[in-house]
Write a protein that holds these residues in place. Sequence first.
Motif, PDB file in Angstrom:
ATOM      1  N   GLN A   1       0.883  -1.153   0.000  1.00  0.00           N
ATOM      2  CA  GLN A   1       0.000   0.000   0.000  1.00  0.00           C
ATOM      3  C   GLN A   1       0.920   1.201   0.000  1.00  0.00           C
ATOM      4  N   GLU A   2       0.658   2.164  -0.823  1.00  0.00           N
ATOM      5  CA  GLU A   2       1.535   3.307  -1.018  1.00  0.00           C
ATOM      6  C   GLU A   2       2.264   3.672   0.282  1.00  0.00           C
ATOM      7  N   PRO A   3       3.545   3.326   0.409  1.00  0.00           N
ATOM      8  CA  PRO A   3       4.287   3.618   1.627  1.00  0.00           C
ATOM      9  C   PRO A   3       4.499   5.114   1.830  1.00  0.00           C
TER      10      PRO A   3
ATOM     11  N   SER B   1       9.461  -1.030  -3.580  1.00  0.00           N
ATOM     12  CA  SER B   1       9.656  -1.941  -2.456  1.00  0.00           C
ATOM     13  C   SER B   1      11.027  -1.675  -1.860  1.00  0.00           C
ATOM     14  N   SER B   2      11.204  -2.068  -0.612  1.00  0.00           N
ATOM     15  CA  SER B   2      12.487  -1.839   0.051  1.00  0.00           C
ATOM     16  C   SER B   2      13.526  -2.880  -0.349  1.00  0.00           C
ATOM     17  N   GLY B   3      13.143  -3.855  -1.131  1.00  0.00           N
ATOM     18  CA  GLY B   3      14.086  -4.867  -1.612  1.00  0.00           C
ATOM     19  C   GLY B   3      13.969  -6.155  -0.826  1.00  0.00           C
ATOM     20  N   LYS B   4      14.033  -7.260  -1.528  1.00  0.00           N
ATOM     21  CA  LYS B   4      14.001  -8.589  -0.926  1.00  0.00           C
ATOM     22  C   LYS B   4      15.302  -9.286  -1.293  1.00  0.00           C
ATOM     23  N   GLU B   5      16.108  -9.624  -0.269  1.00  0.00           N
ATOM     24  CA  GLU B   5      17.418 -10.216  -0.502  1.00  0.00           C
ATOM     25  C   GLU B   5      17.355 -11.736  -0.330  1.00  0.00           C
TER      26      GLU B   5
ATOM     27  N   THR C   1      11.371  -4.531 -12.612  1.00  0.00           N
ATOM     28  CA  THR C   1      12.192  -5.104 -11.549  1.00  0.00           C
ATOM     29  C   THR C   1      13.608  -4.577 -11.675  1.00  0.00           C
ATOM     30  N   ARG C   2      14.201  -4.241 -10.543  1.00  0.00           N
ATOM     31  CA  ARG C   2      15.622  -3.888 -10.487  1.00  0.00           C
ATOM     32  C   ARG C   2      16.297  -4.929  -9.624  1.00  0.00           C
ATOM     33  N   GLY C   3      17.460  -5.398 -10.077  1.00  0.00           N
ATOM     34  CA  GLY C   3      18.181  -6.419  -9.318  1.00  0.00           C
ATOM     35  C   GLY C   3      19.611  -6.012  -9.039  1.00  0.00           C
ATOM     36  N   VAL C   4      20.092  -6.414  -7.870  1.00  0.00           N
ATOM     37  CA  VAL C   4      21.502  -6.250  -7.519  1.00  0.00           C
ATOM     38  C   VAL C   4      22.029  -7.663  -7.241  1.00  0.00           C
ATOM     39  N   HIS C   5      23.023  -8.065  -8.017  1.00  0.00           N
ATOM     40  CA  HIS C   5      23.564  -9.420  -7.968  1.00  0.00           C
ATOM     41  C   HIS C   5      24.991  -9.352  -7.425  1.00  0.00           C
TER      42      HIS C   5
ATOM     43  N   ILE D   1      26.427 -16.174  -2.774  1.00  0.00           N
ATOM     44  CA  ILE D   1      25.745 -15.543  -3.906  1.00  0.00           C
ATOM     45  C   ILE D   1      24.517 -14.833  -3.352  1.00  0.00           C
ATOM     46  N   THR D   2      24.327 -13.590  -3.793  1.00  0.00           N
ATOM     47  CA  THR D   2      23.204 -12.783  -3.315  1.00  0.00           C
ATOM     48  C   THR D   2      22.466 -12.169  -4.502  1.00  0.00           C
ATOM     49  N   THR D   3      21.143 -12.225  -4.459  1.00  0.00           N
ATOM     50  CA  THR D   3      20.301 -11.519  -5.410  1.00  0.00           C
ATOM     51  C   THR D   3      19.300 -10.699  -4.601  1.00  0.00           C
ATOM     52  N   THR D   4      19.274  -9.394  -4.840  1.00  0.00           N
ATOM     53  CA  THR D   4      18.307  -8.526  -4.179  1.00  0.00           C
ATOM     54  C   THR D   4      17.367  -7.978  -5.235  1.00  0.00           C
ATOM     55  N   LEU D   5      16.063  -8.164  -5.016  1.00  0.00           N
ATOM     56  CA  LEU D   5      15.040  -7.761  -5.983  1.00  0.00           C
ATOM     57  C   LEU D   5      14.253  -6.562  -5.467  1.00  0.00           C
ATOM     58  N   TYR D   6      14.075  -5.584  -6.350  1.00  0.00           N
ATOM     59  CA  TYR D   6      13.296  -4.389  -6.032  1.00  0.00           C
ATOM     60  C   TYR D   6      12.175  -4.249  -7.052  1.00  0.00           C
ATOM     61  N   LEU D   7      10.985  -3.942  -6.593  1.00  0.00           N
ATOM     62  CA  LEU D   7       9.896  -3.572  -7.480  1.00  0.00           C
ATOM     63  C   LEU D   7       9.978  -2.067  -7.672  1.00  0.00           C
TER      64      LEU D   7
END
Length: 176
Positions: A40-42, A122-126, A151-155, A102-108
Amino acid sequence: MKIWLYLLTFLFIFTIVFLLNVDRARAEGGVIAFDKTNLQEPEHMPKLPPISEPLVPNDGAAEEIIIQATDYIKSAQVSIYNNGSSLKISGHTDSYVNADKITTTLYLQVWDSSRSRWVDYSSGKEFVKYGTNYLYNFVEYIAPKGYYYRTRGVHKVTMGSKTETFSSVSSSIYYF
């Protein structure tokens, strides 16, 4: 009548076994991670006006060419899908070697048409795995309809004291 009783019994047992496997995989840090998060709109997000005209955001992928040599990261990619009642974002990180970590962080992300830019929604899901060369995972979000999302990702791949980082973005979709 007996067939219905057998079918209901089978369905009940199948559901219990499936739920136990999902919980076990989540507890062991496995590949399955289903986090249906309601967005919900943070407070930190600007109020986004509904899109009244087809404002298609520029993903920038066609204009930007990046050449990057890596020692450990073989491939990294993120995706976004419209599941009807939710948005599923996923990502993978693939390494040439079995990495220490190995880490993948996903952002909407959502397109903010008033500022003509992408904003993390989103605050990111690692997601993290150890001693492997591949990591894939996904998360689902219930988000407001009527906006463009991506989606934005940090690998990251860590070997000893060296960590390689790679960023990626998906194409955008209009969520209606």
